[in-house]
Design an enzyme around this catalytic site. Structure first.
Site, PDB file in Angstrom:
ATOM      1  N   GLU A  28     -11.678  28.440  36.468  1.00 28.22           N
ATOM      2  CA  GLU A  28     -13.017  28.352  35.861  1.00 28.22           C
ATOM      3  C   GLU A  28     -13.898  29.495  36.358  1.00 28.22           C
ATOM      4  OE1 GLU A  28     -14.560  24.571  37.088  1.00 28.22           O
ATOM      5  OE2 GLU A  28     -12.938  23.460  36.131  1.00 28.22           O
TER       6      GLU A  28
ATOM      7  N   ASP B 150      -3.536  23.653  52.668  1.00 30.41           N
ATOM      8  CA  ASP B 150      -2.833  23.135  53.838  1.00 30.41           C
ATOM      9  C   ASP B 150      -1.810  22.078  53.429  1.00 30.41           C
ATOM     10  OD1 ASP B 150      -2.802  22.873  56.869  1.00 30.41           O
ATOM     11  OD2 ASP B 150      -3.186  20.790  56.302  1.00 30.41           O
TER      12      ASP B 150
END
Ligand code: NOJ
Length: 577
Positions: free
Chosen positions: A287, A236
């Site tokens: 990751e 956002d």
């Protein structure tokens, strides 16, 4: 997470693989991540489906509607913020990033929803609101209670005011919702204190992203949600994260409206250092296996600035606001060209979008004399021809879904819902209404709860006999627009979307980067997606002949004597010779 979903999506054909920001590999046979051409459905949870009858949507409601979404044919849902929130800005004011708002359910409901959606081949993208928190977040409450210069205050942007008694804001920055971007605090002894910055409402204090603690906390928050199985993050207000050190005044060119798409060199928007933060987020996402996607909400000045967010080690995709806000006219061709031109070198697929919980509904906007929307108040209150608007939104949907890349559909746009322009003033909740001095009605009109069934409110949004009315009133005239009503009408906007999404899955040409314009009049957008798959949009007043070598796969309105009428789109397949 194994990448085994959407088994019925055709794999890219030989040589059709694309190199994207999510793929280090290149050339034929490169891995094509799911989001490269996914159709994502935006769920605004407060207005989607209310299972417990309190007049507000909830996660049990979303779970109950998963069969509907699967039948519609979407690849993913983007769920607008579901975190605990005082709702000063419809959930974009978060008071706890590691939980679910009780009105929506529990953390367990969220993980169940993610799992159940996944079982149906639907991925889940969540909405991370990290430019600002709620003023009720414990971090901000601690900052208010702590002295000036404390580590607690360093999480946010606290500054001394200007003038001899500090009674003027630290600079001239404006808020997206109107008025200054600064509010003054009150010290424990009642005296006026420092000012804090808020790009949006005063209840949404901006975090200081120059602060290592803030950065570390969000690394952990991202991991918290990736660990719970989310497939992506919508970022956002991405361009707002970083502010120019020294906090210099902005030059708005005399226009004090929040026109981010027009700003160049603004000190609180699209500052270059924002990219360091977003690259850090990407490293966290990387990751995890399974093609997690970051999609940036970045309203910036032109495709070139947008391209910077899509560097190979940054965001995977970004919403294309230029397309969303464009007028319904042949200028769409230039926007498509600019988008493809800028994104190709950075290797990011375009992300087409026409509506959201922030925008005037298309049926309304496209039915006005002025069809573009740079600012939310553009066109507010002007007459609307809903028949024409609906015709155009059907054509626009087929245009969007034929373009190369991903697409986003906002809940209810697949039903052709119009904006609700006559919500009584006292029920309006958008902070814009208040902050604009009751001149801009804001975004509530596109957030009215979805009509599912029946012939009177709450139209199946809440269970039969629910004691509480929907949080925003639904117009009685929506009886003909419910899912139930449209399901029974083969010509409905809903069926158009279902057919389009099925054809999009079935035709491999839609899952490549191939795109080329065919010769046509400027008012006709005529392009091919690989050999034999063609899309024609007629923006001229006159019918367009489509040629005899093509079969119609789908058209937004019936052809007239074999020709494509005005404000209409057709998908065509080359006739086998
Ligand atoms: C963009 C969101 O889509 C909008 O609804 C919100 O008001 C602002 N960001 C602030 O978070």
């Amino acid at each position: 997470m194994p990448d085994s979903r959407n088994p019925d999506l055709p794999p890219p054909g030989p040589g059709q693989s694309v190199e994207t920001a999510g793929s280090a590999a290149s050339g034929a046979g490169a891995h094509r991540p799911w989001w490269a051409d996914a159709v994502v459905y935006e769920v605004y949870p407060r207005s989607f489906a209310d299972a417990d009858g309190d007049g507000e949507g909830d996660l049990a409601g979303v779970r109950a509607k998963l069969p509907y979404l699967e039948a519609l044919g979407v690849d993913a849902i983007w769920v607008a913020p579901w975190f605990p929130s005082p709702m000063a800005d419809g959930g974009y004011d978060v008071s706890d990033y590691r939980d679910i708002d009780p009105r929506y359910g529990t953390l367990e409901d969220a993980t169940t929803l993610i799992a159940e959606a996944g079982e149906r081949g639907i991925r889940t993208i969540i909405d991370m609101v990290a430019n600002h928190t709620s003023d009720q977040h414990p971090w901000f409450q601690a900052a208010l209670a702590a002295p000036e210069g404390s580590p607690e205050r360093a999480r946010y942007l606290f500054l001394e005011g200007k003038g001899p008694d500090g009674s003027e804001p630290p600079n001239n920055w404006i808020s997206a919702f109107g008025g200054p971007a600064w509010s003054r605090t009150t010290n424990p002894d009642g005296s006026p204190g420092q000012w804090y910055m808020h790009m949006f409402a005063p209840e949404q204090p901006d975090l200081n992203w120059d602060n290592e603690q803030v950065q570390q906390d969000f690394d952990d928050i991202l991991r918290f949600w990736f660990d719970r199985g989310v497939d992506g993050i919508r970022v956002d207000a991405a361009p707002a994260f970083f502010k120019t050190p020294g906090y210099p005044d902005a030059d708005y060119g005399g226009d004090l409206r929040f026109l981010a798409a027009a700003w160049v060199g603004n000190p609180h928007w699209d500052v270059d250092e924002v990219h360091g933060i977003l690259k850090r987020w990407r490293r966290v996402g990387d990751e995890y296996d399974g093609d997690r996607v970051f999609v940036a909400e970045a309203v910036v000045n032109g495709a070139e600035r947008l391209g910077l967010y899509l560097a190979r080690d940054e965001m995977h995709t970004a919403f294309n606001f230029e397309f969303l806000k464009a007028s319904w006219d042949p200028g769409l061709r230039r926007i498509i060209d600019d988008t493809l031109e800028v994104l190709a070198p950075v290797g990011s697929p375009p992300t087409w979008v026409l509506g959201s919980h922030d925008e005037t509904r298309l049926a309304t906007r496209y039915g006005r004399a002025r069809t573009g929307a740079l600012h939310l108040s553009d066109g507010q209150g002007s007459p609307t021809d809903l028949r024409l608007g609906t015709r155009r939104l059907r054509a626009a949907a087929l245009l969007m879904l034929a373009l190369p890349g991903g697409a986003y559909i906002y809940q209810g746009d697949e039903l052709g819902l119009p904006d609700v322009e006559d919500i009584p003033d006292h029920l309006l909740q958008d902070p814009m209404w208040l902050r604009s001095g009751h001149t801009i009605r804001g975004r509530d009109g596109c957030r009215v709860p979805v009509p599912w069934s029946g012939d009177a409110p709450p139209f199946g949004f809440s269970p039969d006999g629910a004691a509480t009315e929907p949080w925003l009133p639904q117009p009685a005239a929506w009886a003909g627009l419910t899912v139930e009503a449209q399901d029974a009408d083969p010509d409905s906007v809903l069926w158009l979307h279902r057919h389009a999404l099925r054809l999009r899955r079935e035709n491999a040409g839609f899952h490549t980067e191939a795109f080329s314009w065919r010769d046509s009049a400027p008012e006709v957008l005529d392009f091919e997606r690989g050999p034999g798959l063609r899309c024609v949009l007629n923006l001229s007043g006159a019918p367009v002949e489509l040629g005899t070598d093509w079969d119609v796969l789908l058209s937004s309105v019936p052809l007239e004597a074999g020709a494509l009428p005005h404000d209409a789109t057709a998908w065509l397949k080359a006739r086998p010779s």
